[in-house]
Design a protein around this motif. Sequence first.
Motif, short mmCIF file in Angstrom:
data_model
loop_
_atom_site.label_atom_id
_atom_site.label_comp_id
_atom_site.label_asym_id
_atom_site.label_seq_id
_atom_site.Cartn_x
_atom_site.Cartn_y
_atom_site.Cartn_z
N LYS A 58 0.84 -1.20 0.00
CA LYS A 58 0.00 0.00 0.00
C LYS A 58 0.87 1.25 0.00
CE LYS A 58 -3.74 -2.54 0.50
NZ LYS A 58 -4.64 -2.78 -0.63
N TRP A 59 0.66 2.13 -0.98
CA TRP A 59 1.53 3.28 -1.16
C TRP A 59 0.77 4.60 -1.16
CZ3 TRP A 59 6.88 3.31 -1.55
CH2 TRP A 59 7.47 2.04 -1.50
N ALA A 96 5.18 9.02 7.69
CA ALA A 96 5.29 7.65 8.21
C ALA A 96 5.48 7.67 9.72
CB ALA A 96 6.44 6.93 7.52
N ILE A 97 6.31 8.58 10.21
CA ILE A 97 6.54 8.70 11.64
C ILE A 97 5.23 9.01 12.37
CG2 ILE A 97 7.53 10.27 13.38
CD1 ILE A 97 10.05 10.35 11.61
N ILE A 117 10.80 6.59 0.15
CA ILE A 117 11.69 6.83 -1.00
C ILE A 117 11.34 8.18 -1.61
CG2 ILE A 117 10.20 5.69 -2.71
CD1 ILE A 117 12.85 4.46 -3.88
N GLY A 118 12.26 8.74 -2.36
CA GLY A 118 12.02 10.01 -3.04
C GLY A 118 13.02 10.19 -4.15
N ALA A 154 7.47 9.06 -1.62
CA ALA A 154 6.44 8.04 -1.43
C ALA A 154 6.74 7.23 -0.17
CB ALA A 154 6.36 7.12 -2.64
N TYR A 155 5.68 6.69 0.42
CA TYR A 155 5.88 5.71 1.49
C TYR A 155 4.94 4.54 1.26
CZ TYR A 155 1.82 7.96 3.79
OH TYR A 155 0.58 8.48 4.08
N GLY A 156 5.47 3.35 1.51
CA GLY A 156 4.70 2.12 1.35
C GLY A 156 4.49 1.44 2.68
#
Length: 455
Positions: free
Chosen positions: A133-134, A147-148, A285-286, A297-299
């Motif tokens: 899931k992204w 995310a944190i 990632i970026g 993006a974060y997954g």
Amino acid sequence: MSTDSGVSRGLLSTLSGRELATYADRHRGSRAAYTRADHLFGRVPMTWMNKAAGHFPIYLDTARGNRITDVDGNEFIDFALGDTGAMAGHSPGPVVEAVTRRMADLGGLSTMLPTEDATVAAAELARRFGVPKWSFALTATDANRWAIRLLRAVTGRSKILVNSYCYHGSVDESLIVVGQDGRGVSREGNVGAPVDVTMTSRVAEFNDLAGLERELAHGDVAAVLMEPALTNIGIVLPDDGHLAGVRALTRKYGTYLINDETHTFSAGPGGATAFWGLDPDVVTIGKAIGGGVPVGAYGLADDLAEALAGRGDLDLIDMGGVGGTLAGNPVSMAATRATLTEVLTAEAFDTMIATASAFADGLIKIISGYGLPWSVSRLGARVEYRFTSPAPRNGTASAAGADAELEDFLHLYLANRGVLLTPFHNMALMCPQTTLADVNRHHEIFDAALTELTS
């Protein structure tokens, strides 16, 4: 001879003065542009652009593939590649085409509406990194911040653990290092910290499982945020078994694990996560995935995504602190889809990694020939040379092994002869257009520099 980096400091100073004069002469247009920039804070669009060995930055005219031309007409082989932002090469054709079509033909630069490009990009990221899931941001810094927040919410824990001298953009929680007494302290130069960083963060040295367990045992860490290999302090590779040990300890103490692949994406199509068979709860990632267009993006792992979706008390839609109006915009999504599906393919990585391997092998041969106490580390398409041997095993040792004067000399020597390295350290990155001839040109100049340094 100096015992720190193995070169004479007097000779280094003399050679550096000569190279500075050459740089000033070759870049008169850049110096004039810099002098005129009265209304830019620090005279540059972003203050880190002042990290320039020649005391003023080179001003860009054109960039294609792995070649840059400055406003003075000087051409460079570019091994900096936007410090990973241009790992796909400058202005890759499929990305330019996709972005141009989105902007000129289809329109809609910022609409607050989703596009199919985002669906394709997310599916490709899920396939590569193994988390399903992204969600998208504009930078990896934002992806890490969001995310944190999510992991603090789902755990009810307040602290984030990072490695000493890690790099996660300007995330407040990451600006902590291991002090001389072994305890966490604010990283030197931390700008405008909202609170003492020890209130929000814990820290352990990379490759120190005992130190990691000691910090996790407090029971207040929501997530370990880490690069699978340190990069921005110089490449620091994991010891055998270290990453498996991190995963075991995070599970033991009920802590989530975030792999920040912003730089370690150089390891392969699925970054270090796929290359080393890792199993994180979150991947961030970026930079590189947009081919030069801003994106992050974060997954999320399935169980984590489900846990968050089931929390009716969390505002994930309006003012909950996990989004931005421009995130996921049509232009970024078009660029990301094109980069992942047409440019940074498995075949491209094969070529880039083979080129980087040749780069590293050549460096080792040259350095060994001069008997210098230096080392070379490689992570996929990324290579770094350090002024210490053996290569550092953690961030504190890596920081201590820095030699700013020597680094600036080598950067100047190379730039004056048409080769650029990342300004923050001695990193060389390969893109799909980097050739063995480019590698050989770097090595020819590098060899000449060492001849002068050791004469």
